[in-house]
Design an enzyme around this catalytic site. Structure first.
Site, PDB file in Angstrom:
ATOM      1  N   HIS A  18       0.943  -1.193  -0.080  1.00 52.47           N
ATOM      2  CA  HIS A  18       0.090   0.014   0.203  1.00 52.47           C
ATOM      3  C   HIS A  18       0.864   1.250  -0.071  1.00 52.47           C
ATOM      4  CE1 HIS A  18      -3.320   2.623   0.612  1.00 52.47           C
ATOM      5  NE2 HIS A  18      -2.842   3.092   1.694  1.00 52.47           N
ATOM      6  N   SER A  19       0.606   2.168  -0.833  1.00 51.66           N
ATOM      7  CA  SER A  19       1.129   3.478  -1.187  1.00 51.66           C
ATOM      8  C   SER A  19       2.797   2.854  -1.271  1.00 51.66           C
ATOM      9  CB  SER A  19       1.302   4.232   0.110  1.00 51.66           C
ATOM     10  OG  SER A  19       1.417   5.764  -0.226  1.00 51.66           O
ATOM     11  N   MET A  20       3.738   3.643  -0.284  1.00 44.26           N
ATOM     12  CA  MET A  20       5.123   3.590  -0.320  1.00 44.26           C
ATOM     13  C   MET A  20       5.409   1.971  -0.303  1.00 44.26           C
ATOM     14  SD  MET A  20       8.331   4.468  -0.894  1.00 44.26           S
ATOM     15  CE  MET A  20       8.477   5.927  -0.768  1.00 44.26           C
TER      16      MET A  20
END
Length: 137
Positions: free
Chosen positions: A92-94
């Site tokens: 998720h995300s980074m």
């Protein structure tokens, strides 16, 4: 019960005989606890592991790696110490960027590749270099 590998990977509910392992990588501002609630929703044949990075949760006082590839190296090393079960990776995300780089690195190391790579809240890797950083707009 919590099983940890090299302090980077955590499994809160080991499932002996699992047919699939889900490795969940949280965003830069979160920790492995984010995925704790997923355990109850997963079928018994899926074992959930998550990344617990330095600077988060019980590793709060540990120094944070300076480069993204240092994270990837550490996770790849920790995966090498786990019994080989087919793997899927969610980031998720980074954590999505880390998941993508991890899959690439596993291939370079000639380790088993994830069966599937799930990424959320992150641009496609092909756009990393083409789009200007949002903070500079």
């Amino acid at each position: 019960m919590i099983i940890s590998r090299n302090r980077w990977l955590v499994c809160r509910s080991p499932r002996p005989g699992a047919q699939l392992r889900l490795l969940a990588i949280p965003s830069a501002g979160s920790g492995s606890g984010l995925f704790h609630v997923w355990d109850a929703a997963l079928p018994r044949w899926v074992e959930l592991w998550s990344v617990m990075a330095p600077g988060r949760e019980s590793r709060y006082s540990e120094p944070v790696p300076g480069r993204l590839l240092d994270y990837v190296d550490a996770i790849g090393d920790a995966l090498g110490g786990i019994e080989q079960v087919p793997l899927v990776v969610f980031g998720h995300s980074m954590g999505g960027r880390i998941a993508f780089e991890l899959a690439r690195q596993l291939g370079e190391r000639r380790q088993p590749l994830p069966l599937h790579l799930f990424l959320s809240s992150i641009a496609a890797p092909s756009r990393y270099e083409r789009e200007p950083p949002k903070h500079l707009l």
